[in-house]
Enzyme design. Sequence first.
Site, mmCIF file in Angstrom:
data_model
loop_
_atom_site.group_PDB
_atom_site.id
_atom_site.type_symbol
_atom_site.label_atom_id
_atom_site.label_comp_id
_atom_site.label_asym_id
_atom_site.label_seq_id
_atom_site.Cartn_x
_atom_site.Cartn_y
_atom_site.Cartn_z
ATOM 1 N N HIS A 85 0.813 -1.206 0.000
ATOM 2 C CA HIS A 85 0.000 0.000 0.000
ATOM 3 C C HIS A 85 0.856 1.269 0.000
ATOM 4 C CE1 HIS A 85 -3.876 1.966 0.723
ATOM 5 N NE2 HIS A 85 -3.194 2.824 1.458
ATOM 6 N N HIS A 133 -10.455 2.611 -1.191
ATOM 7 C CA HIS A 133 -10.643 2.204 0.200
ATOM 8 C C HIS A 133 -11.440 0.905 0.203
ATOM 9 C CE1 HIS A 133 -10.237 4.237 4.358
ATOM 10 N NE2 HIS A 133 -9.057 4.021 3.823
#
Lengths: 748, 230
Positions: A54, A101
Amino acid sequence: MKLAEHLYSEVEVSLETAIECGLTENEYKLITDFLGRTPTYTEIGIYGVMWSEHCSYKNSIKLLKTLPRSGPRLLVGAGEENAGLVDIGDGYAICFKIESHNHPSAIEPFQGAATGVGGILRDIFSMGARPIAALNSLRFGNLDSDRIKFLLRGVVAGISHYGNCFGVPTVAGEIYFDDCYHDNPLINAMAVGIVKVGATATASATGLGNPVFIVGSSTGRDGIHGASLLASREFDEKTEDMRPTVQVGDPFAEKLLLEATLELIKADVVVGVQDMGAAGICCSTSEMSAKGESGMSVDLDKVPLRESDMSAYEIMLSESQERMLFIIAQGKEDEAIRICKKWDVPITQIGNITDDGLLKIYRNGKQVCELISDHLVLGGGAPQNDRDSIIPEYLKETSTFDLSTLSTDLSSEEIFWKILSSPTIASKRWIFEQYDSQVRTNTVTIKGDAAVMRLKELPGKGIAVTTDCNSKYVYLNPYEGAKIAVAEAARNVVCTGAKPVAITNCLNFGNPYDKEVYWQFKEAVRGMGDACRHFDTPVTGGNVSFHNESRNHAIYPTPTIGMLGLIDDISKVVGSGFRNEGDIICLLGNDREEIGGSEYLKQIFGLITGESPILDLNEESRLHKTILTAIDKSLLSSAHDCSEGGIAITLAEKALTSKIFGAEIELQSLNNEYIFGESQSRVIVSLPTDKHYLLEEICNDNTVSIRIIGKVTNSNFTINGLLSTSVEKLYSIYENTIPDLMEGDRIN
Amino acid sequence: MKFAVVVFPGSNCDHDAYHAVSKNLGEKAHFLWHKDTSIPDGIDCVILPGGFSYGDYLRCGAIARFSPLMKEVVNFASKGGYVIGICNGFQILTESGLLPGALLRNQNLSFICKDTFLKTINTKSVFTSNLEIEKILRIPIAHGEGNFFAEDDVIKKLEDDDRIAFKYCNEVGEIVESSNPNGSVKNIAGILNANGNVLGMMPHPERYSDSILGCNDGLGIFESILNNLK
């Protein structure tokens, strides 16, 4: 450089600890070799998040660098700052970015989606830009399932809650329903802001001795390991236990943080600022000091905490929302404090800038971390991997599937109603009416192919923004599919009268360690790059989300494009719906009858197969030029991209958007392949009859074919030989699909 | 004339109201800060804008009513100054007792942003006298808690005293159940105080005060105020 050796570690670190933090054995070896000692518990936690997929983009960055990432309009390069910055002339710039998300929203849809919106807004205003629009791109499983209804309801409420309260209009989005997203929904949020050129802030920490402040909410235990463990691996039976890794959002705190941040930047007291999203204090301290080629010394005892007994590890990794890290110019601290006090936003000094390249962290009077900032970050010491790829097995079957063998007993009319009433095609009113689409009074229209915003700062001018990706095409041909995503996003802004200028991307894929997934990724990046170069729409930044899979089943590769278009004369903007009775309706573009990956195949045969439509970049840009010229000459009453559901559905949508006008259509062929095929590079327009010859001239100049297919009426919607229906019936079916599914199970 | 727009923490339609009265109407406008303890001389009309004052925590408008400036707004209104509360501003007006009733959660429990049609009921008030008689206004709503409620006797009094400013209606002006977006009693969209100098309404006239945004039906309300001061 020799690093300090005897640091405090609350837990003795071993390879197992490193693996628990999401690192691999090889990465742990790299770290210990580099440090020349065993890292402390805090340090291994920091490496775990900073080297996570990430934060580090370790399995994507090499390919991302092949994308076109510069151009005369780009004021900062992709990845250089919190968001991309595009010069729109007259002293102003547009700042925009999209981010995923997905993982948080899958386990806690409301907060997951809300904090996704919050995070992307902070990326925009930490640049000094005021957010003027929010968009989203959503993917869910089949809406017949109760779990999917729960997710959709939660995600929409979360986006609505955060954006509405913060005060940014949510103006556009797209949503598709497909079984491949059943366990792994996609929630991509985009934000757009405006800023004066030269008035932006940088995410760089410089100036020996300058104080480091944490501004905004206090730090709690929420979101620990959000980036490293939740977002960087697949869904499995443990995922439910990870709900505490989802952050909790407070849009009111963010609104105050916005106002305080913009005022601080305007007051010229800020040296650097970065928001605290993924990996919280870890990420902001290491990235800012690495970028500034400085160093940072931080005393965690100063950080305002929600629970006083939090460890250094927990404080560093917390992803509590609505926080920013500010470097304030020495001597201007009082002014900074005054501004924050005005807005009732907490501000606390937690450290200072040093010049030794080190990130030094203290807790309870003991040093718990001494690391070289640059070794932690992307572009510095973080790993950059080449991954193996192999063409996926399934493509053998899909690309050779003989579509001519398909036949159905359904009439074309039955097919039409079935496609129109599928949730992917049907009206999204149930969703978008929950979003405030008008606050800040810049929204000119949300009814076109892209949302159009006027710019109060530049009277007469505007922007068009949209998100787009048809992942079925990308699944069937990642290269062509990604090209189509860019082309369709560009076509959408073109249909309003805007010139496409730049994109942001959100690349949602499965596990990058799976060679077939990586092949999809590689091909999609190649296609996106080719398309962006062709349209001269460079990539300004974005986000990669890997590990979107569960039970060894990956989602369709979904490289979502967020497109920015510029409008020189806002008064010339056109919508997608019919405008005047008596106008003629023309189809601009080819007659290729491609049905691979179409809604028709999916809804009627349950198949996602065939070759995706092809995308000829030259053909596409000739079409763009045609439409833009026609809109500039005020020839068109409406323009609508011909996409999912083909000509028949596109025409119905033109009637539905108008709400009152019907059409009388005569098509050259009534083959299902012709009326429901999804060939690219086509637009359906309506215009007054007396302007037809002018449009024809422009089409001829650009070698775009044009065909009159009907006229706008004020009564029924008729496609000769196919169906004749009232606009009311069309409307009722189109509008009721999603409300019926969503309200059907509600307990009153 | 001079308008003042109050900025509470969490107000987010403050700039929209400011833009509407300064740019679209062309009058003077000021911002007032919620911590201020006085309203400057010369202000003719105070606007309480939409948004989520104090995060709408506890209850919409419940905290804003205790802000230092609200005391002054109450004084200002009692001296006959014009006050218009839009959306969250209407909620603050009911919380601070300047208007009766309460705004409950929308009947469908969701936030709703869409165009509504309004019929002007009291056409003679300072806020409505400039509107074309019989004209149906198209003005958008954007709220989660806009469901107007008051006890029967309060509603009766509002009706008897001609204090209902606007009702939700359909495109042709019929006040029907299907045109009620949020469950408000008797489709009430906006009400006046007893003296007629305070208006609270859930729809956002400032959003449709500029023809580039597709409609400027809202501007007439601000024009009415201006006309009454001339």
